[in-house]
Design an enzyme around this catalytic site. Structure first.
Site, short mmCIF file in Angstrom:
data_model
loop_
_atom_site.label_atom_id
_atom_site.label_comp_id
_atom_site.label_asym_id
_atom_site.label_seq_id
_atom_site.Cartn_x
_atom_site.Cartn_y
_atom_site.Cartn_z
N CYS A 181 0.85 -1.18 0.00
CA CYS A 181 0.00 0.00 0.00
C CYS A 181 0.89 1.24 0.00
O CYS A 181 2.12 1.15 0.00
CB CYS A 181 -0.91 0.02 1.23
SG CYS A 181 -1.99 -1.43 1.38
N GLY A 238 -1.16 0.80 -5.10
CA GLY A 238 -2.44 0.20 -4.77
C GLY A 238 -3.56 0.86 -5.53
O GLY A 238 -3.60 2.09 -5.63
N ASN A 282 0.99 0.33 5.85
CA ASN A 282 1.50 -0.41 4.70
C ASN A 282 2.27 -1.60 5.21
O ASN A 282 3.21 -1.44 5.99
CB ASN A 282 2.41 0.48 3.84
CG ASN A 282 3.13 -0.31 2.76
OD1 ASN A 282 2.62 -1.30 2.25
ND2 ASN A 282 4.32 0.13 2.40
N GLY A 283 1.88 -2.80 4.80
CA GLY A 283 2.58 -4.01 5.22
C GLY A 283 1.60 -5.10 5.58
O GLY A 283 0.43 -5.09 5.17
N TYR A 336 10.05 -4.12 -8.67
CA TYR A 336 8.75 -3.88 -9.28
C TYR A 336 7.97 -2.71 -8.71
O TYR A 336 7.48 -1.86 -9.45
CB TYR A 336 7.90 -5.16 -9.15
CG TYR A 336 6.49 -5.02 -9.69
CD1 TYR A 336 6.23 -5.14 -11.05
CD2 TYR A 336 5.42 -4.77 -8.84
CE1 TYR A 336 4.93 -5.01 -11.56
CE2 TYR A 336 4.13 -4.64 -9.32
CZ TYR A 336 3.89 -4.76 -10.68
OH TYR A 336 2.62 -4.63 -11.16
N THR A 353 8.21 -1.29 -16.04
CA THR A 353 9.24 -1.41 -15.02
C THR A 353 10.54 -1.97 -15.58
O THR A 353 11.62 -1.67 -15.06
CB THR A 353 8.74 -2.31 -13.87
OG1 THR A 353 7.40 -1.98 -13.58
CG2 THR A 353 9.59 -2.13 -12.63
#
Length: 508
Positions: free
Chosen positions: A2, A28, A102-103, A259, A305
């Site tokens: 996120c 996200g 985030n995580g 990425y 990417t």
């Protein structure tokens, strides 16, 4: 994975948080949310499913008043995609606390029971982020004095570190106090801090998942939040920082560089763009060594990417570099779409091949990584339909053979194309004439070259080594049962049927 943002400003911060979330949208696409604290010390909250530009309309932005705010964009790895699990989350005791995370926590189930039985706190969703918020709130509630001191807050974060396990980078707001940001003791998930000095001499502060969010708002990057460190910024701009973990160590997630992160971000002292160039150099040298007898006519990246790595590979091989695909920029990132069926349907709508670059040629395609193989298989079919003679594929990352438990949606090993397969089997399954992967040592060396102080990385998807406690076969088996794609779709339908969430709220 996120994206989080937090700003302590001298004027209304709603537009700045919105702008920051738009440049973090790549992290996200499932949901977005912003919460601010207005002049009456009330939370003003808007969150819903969708992209940032769709979630926040003009009338929402007008309501999000305040000089202090946090924002979040969601990429679901646990629970469902229901709007009720969009962030930030809120609790009214003590003081009123809002948090964005985030995580992924790896001991959520145990914590959920502990929070209810010992702290009498109810968790209303399946989200580990709501659990984390309630644990933080419970620790802050143990201090009898008001207002809390910086030391109180740092002691609470220290206890949070001791209780929870997994990966987390968090921003939170406490009514009557200010903004708190903290990072897990291994620094798995990224978090940076910046400042902006105004003409009147006052300083505004900002924390975010990536430095690019600071750049677009003209905040100066101060540094990364250290593993285990907590930052506390009062609502009138006083800045405090303290290490809150007993044994912090740097183990940043290596897949951020492969990425997730934007190339114009600086993360853990490493330029993401430069790291991808070096990945291309390492992989190009490997191809030159091991594929001496393979005739390659052209090198083409699978956008976007992999473009920087592909350019270096073409240079090393002394082959033409071409843009063979046209990307529809209005389609989201395929890998982070929830559900395998959604990923499959989106590939063809996302990319179209430029036939003239493929017809009659032996083509080397370059991708950043190969996860489930869904995208690779569809793209190779597309390239062959354009008349390519041979289609070779190079991955700038090693084989992904293991589940991720730290916030990347790779929880089920059997969904990974490299699981229990060798390189030749993978090549056959996706339809490549030849396939080559980056060596893990070379991937690590490419990033360490830019910051030798990082001695370790979180590489579990490649090597199966998990750096936090409790990750064993039993845990991974339970995780697979809970988080496979079929279960995720079922959870989403159940949440939709039982929805009790009001997506546009304000709280006293």
């Amino acid at each position: 994975m996120c994206g989080v943002v937090g700003i302590v400003g001298c004027s209304t911060v709603n537009q700045s948080i919105y702008d920051a979330l738009t440049v973090l949208q790549h992290r996200g696409q499932d949901a977005a949310g912003i919460v601010t604290i207005d002049e009456q010390n009330r939370f003003r909250l808007r969150k819903a499913n969708g992209l940032v530009k769709d979630v926040f309309q003009e009338h929402h932005m007008q309501r999000l008043q305040g000089k202090l705010g946090i924002g979040h964009i969601r990429y679901p790895t646990a629970g469902s995609s229901s709007p009720s699990e969009a962030q930030p989350f809120y609790v009214n005791s003590p003081y009123g606390i809002a948090l964005a995370h985030n995580g992924n926590l790896t001991n959520t189930d145990q914590l959920r029971h502990k929070v209810f039985e010992l702290a009498r706190r109810h968790i209303n969703t399946n989200s580990d982020s709501e659990v984390l918020l309630n644990i933080l709130a419970n620790e802050l509630d143990k201090f009898p004095t008001y207002p809390l001191t910086a030391d109180n807050i740092f002691q609470a974060v220290h206890q949070v570190h001791n209780i929870i396990q997994g990966a987390y980078a968090c921003v939170a707001m406490i009514i009557g106090h200010g903004l708190v940001a903290f990072r897990d003791p291994y620094g798995i998930r990224p978090l940076v801090i910046g400042k902006r000095v105004l003409d009147n001499g006052k300083t505004e502060y900002m924390v975010a998942s990536e430095s690019v969010a600071l750049d677009i708002l003209d905040f100066e990057l101060m540094r990364d939040v250290e593993p285990g460190e907590a930052i506390y910024i009062t609502q009138d701009g006083q800045f405090y920082a303290q290490q809150c973990a007993d044994n912090p160590q740097y183990y940043p997630c290596i897949f951020e560089y492969v990425y997730f992160a934007r190339p114009d971000s600086l993360m853990n002292g490493v330029s993401v763009y430069q790291s991808r160039i070096l990945m291309g150099q390492k992989l190009g040298q490997k191809i030159a060594r091991e594929w001496k007898d393979i005739d390659i006519d052209v090198v083409i990246p699978i956008p976007e990417t992999s473009c920087d790595a592909a350019l270096e590979i073409a240079r090393i091989l002394n082959k033409p570099y071409r843009q063979g695909f046209v990307k529809n920029r209005y389609i989201g990132r395929t890998f982070i779409m929830p559900g395998q069926s959604a990923r499959k349907l989106s590939v063809r709508r996302k990319l179209n091949a430029n036939r003239i670059e493929f017809e009659g040629k032996n083509v080397l395609l370059v991708d950043d990584s190969i996860v489930r193989g869904t995208t690779s298989e569809k793209i190779l079919q597309m390239v062959r339909s354009c008349g390519a003679k041979k289609v070779y594929l190079a991955s700038a990352a090693p084989e992904i053979r293991h589940p991720n438990v730290y916030g990347i949606d790779m929880p089920v090993a059997r969904e990974l194309i490299a699981y229990n397969r060798n390189v030749n089997q993978i090549a056959k399954d996706i339809g490549a004439d030849k396939l080559i992967f980056q060596n893990l040592d070379d991937l690590i060396a490419a990033i360490r070259e830019l910051n030798p102080n990082i001695t370790h990385f979180e590489c579990s998807v490649f090597d199966g080594k998990y750096i936090t406690q409790g990750i064993n076969d039993t845990y991974l088996s339970l995780l697979e049962k809970k988080r496979n794609d079929d279960k995720k779709v079922f959870c989403q339908k159940e949440s939709e049927n039982l929805e009790i969430y009001n997506e546009d709220q304000s709280y006293n």
